[in-house]
Design a protein around this motif. Structure first.
Motif, PDB file in Angstrom:
ATOM      1  N   PRO A  53      12.435  -0.385  -4.666  1.00  0.00           N
ATOM      2  CA  PRO A  53      11.897   0.973  -4.471  1.00  0.00           C
ATOM      3  C   PRO A  53      10.381   1.020  -4.358  1.00  0.00           C
ATOM      4  O   PRO A  53       9.828   2.011  -3.866  1.00  0.00           O
ATOM      5  N   ASN A  54       9.695  -0.019  -4.819  1.00  0.00           N
ATOM      6  CA  ASN A  54       8.231  -0.043  -4.728  1.00  0.00           C
ATOM      7  C   ASN A  54       7.740  -0.334  -3.310  1.00  0.00           C
ATOM      8  O   ASN A  54       6.598  -0.007  -2.965  1.00  0.00           O
ATOM      9  N   ILE A  55       8.563  -0.972  -2.506  1.00  0.00           N
ATOM     10  CA  ILE A  55       8.104  -1.496  -1.212  1.00  0.00           C
ATOM     11  C   ILE A  55       7.572  -0.398  -0.285  1.00  0.00           C
ATOM     12  O   ILE A  55       6.480  -0.555   0.288  1.00  0.00           O
ATOM     13  N   PRO A  56       8.285   0.731  -0.083  1.00  0.00           N
ATOM     14  CA  PRO A  56       7.725   1.760   0.817  1.00  0.00           C
ATOM     15  C   PRO A  56       6.372   2.284   0.353  1.00  0.00           C
ATOM     16  O   PRO A  56       5.467   2.495   1.169  1.00  0.00           O
ATOM     17  N   THR A  57       6.230   2.494  -0.959  1.00  0.00           N
ATOM     18  CA  THR A  57       4.952   2.990  -1.491  1.00  0.00           C
ATOM     19  C   THR A  57       3.842   1.987  -1.258  1.00  0.00           C
ATOM     20  O   THR A  57       2.728   2.343  -0.841  1.00  0.00           O
ATOM     21  N   MET A  58       4.133   0.730  -1.509  1.00  0.00           N
ATOM     22  CA  MET A  58       3.125  -0.314  -1.320  1.00  0.00           C
ATOM     23  C   MET A  58       2.758  -0.455   0.151  1.00  0.00           C
ATOM     24  O   MET A  58       1.581  -0.578   0.499  1.00  0.00           O
ATOM     25  N   LYS A  59       3.759  -0.430   1.010  1.00  0.00           N
ATOM     26  CA  LYS A  59       3.511  -0.587   2.445  1.00  0.00           C
ATOM     27  C   LYS A  59       2.650   0.546   2.991  1.00  0.00           C
ATOM     28  O   LYS A  59       1.786   0.336   3.847  1.00  0.00           O
ATOM     29  N   ASN A  60       2.877   1.756   2.482  1.00  0.00           N
ATOM     30  CA  ASN A  60       2.167   2.930   2.995  1.00  0.00           C
ATOM     31  C   ASN A  60       0.833   3.179   2.290  1.00  0.00           C
ATOM     32  O   ASN A  60       0.120   4.118   2.662  1.00  0.00           O
ATOM     33  N   GLU A  61       0.518   2.367   1.283  1.00  0.00           N
ATOM     34  CA  GLU A  61      -0.765   2.525   0.599  1.00  0.00           C
ATOM     35  C   GLU A  61      -1.898   2.225   1.582  1.00  0.00           C
ATOM     36  O   GLU A  61      -1.889   1.222   2.287  1.00  0.00           O
ATOM     37  N   LEU A  62      -2.881   3.112   1.634  1.00  0.00           N
ATOM     38  CA  LEU A  62      -3.973   2.999   2.593  1.00  0.00           C
ATOM     39  C   LEU A  62      -4.665   1.642   2.478  1.00  0.00           C
ATOM     40  O   LEU A  62      -5.149   1.264   1.418  1.00  0.00           O
ATOM     41  N   GLY A  63      -4.694   0.909   3.567  1.00  0.00           N
ATOM     42  CA  GLY A  63      -5.404  -0.365   3.624  1.00  0.00           C
ATOM     43  C   GLY A  63      -4.599  -1.578   3.208  1.00  0.00           C
ATOM     44  O   GLY A  63      -5.074  -2.712   3.383  1.00  0.00           O
TER      45      GLY A  63
END
Length: 272
Positions: A61-71
């Motif tokens: 579940p962390n992957i989408p948040t990490m991928k979309n984190e700016l930069g």
């Protein structure tokens, strides 16, 4: 007094505990701070940051948040292309990048697909693949012995990261594919109090221990060893289940949790 290496090393130690990974990613300061650390000039900070991100990415579940984190993705790409970095850093950056690019719902694995996936940890870099090795370490009975094992593994060139399961005397080590498992056993045997066997599964799916030859094996050592901060398990042998973050060093104080302090450090350092 906090500095970049101590902060990211503590975050890495926290992220090594599965119950902490969701909270770290959801914190408003930690993930942006880790992205900024990907541009740091210190190889020790870069390696600890990538190890932290690798732990966090183990929770799907962390992957989408990490991928979309700016930069995030741009910084990982820059590391993969950045010259004068060690193979350990570029390989780990590539691995994290590949994990974050993986579709949220990958197609079901067929036996052929499973076989193909296992052999492709990294793309476009045949000499930078990585593999995981699980070791059973005889003598791993206390934090003192774990400290000896940590120091031995940190000296081996080609070791990317490692985690311990003290209850079962296990250590899972991520290494470059061109590093032999015997090199790990040799480095551990050099402590004079520890010895290692490889844990594998037989055809019946049962775990078996494979003896490793540790004599006469040449071990290529790192020229510089980062100042990693060990976990202090003796201070908190029992972790409360209802607490999302279990700190590994400093005691609780009136200023709030260590995670809040780390987030505050990141905010003051990088934001305006």
């Amino acid at each position: 007094m906090m500095d970049a290496l101590s902060v990211v090393s503590q975050l890495r130690d926290l992220a090594s505990e599965p119950q902490n990974r969701e909270v770290i990613v959801q914190d408003q300061g930690c993930l942006p701070g880790l992205v900024l650390f990907l541009d740091h000039q210190s190889p020790e900070v870069l390696l600890a940051t990538l190890q932290t991100l690798r732990y966090l990415a183990d929770l799907p579940p962390n992957i989408p948040t990490m991928k979309n984190e700016l930069g995030m993705m741009v910084s990982l790409e820059n590391l993969m292309e950045r010259e004068a970095l060690s193979v350990d850093i570029t390989a780990l950056a590539q691995e994290v990048y590949n994990i974050l690019r993986t579709p949220a719902n990958p197609p079901p694995r067929t036996p052929e697909r499973e076989k193909r996936t296992k052999s492709q940890f990294f793309i476009n870099s045949s000499n930078k693949k990585a593999k995981s090795v699980t070791l059973h370490i005889q003598g791993l009975d206390s934090t003192d012995q774990r400290g000896l094992c940590e120091q031995a593994l940190l000296k081996v060139r080609g070791v990317i990261s490692f985690t311990f399961q003290m209850a079962s005397k296990r250590c899972t080590v991520r290494i470059r594919s061109d590093l032999s498992t015997e090199s790990l056993a040799s480095a551990i045997a050099a402590t004079k109090v520890l010895s290692a066997q490889q844990v594998v599964k037989n055809e019946a799916g049962e775990e078996v221990l494979i003896p490793l030859n540790s004599s006469g094996v040449k071990v290529e050592q790192n020229s510089a060893i980062p100042d990693y901060l060990p976990e202090e398990e003796e201070e908190s042998p029992e972790r409360e289940v209802d607490r999302a973050i279990s700190r590994t060093t400093a005691k609780e104080d009136s200023n709030g949790s260590w995670l809040n302090a780390a987030a505050g450090f990141l905010t003051k350092t990088f934001y305006w």
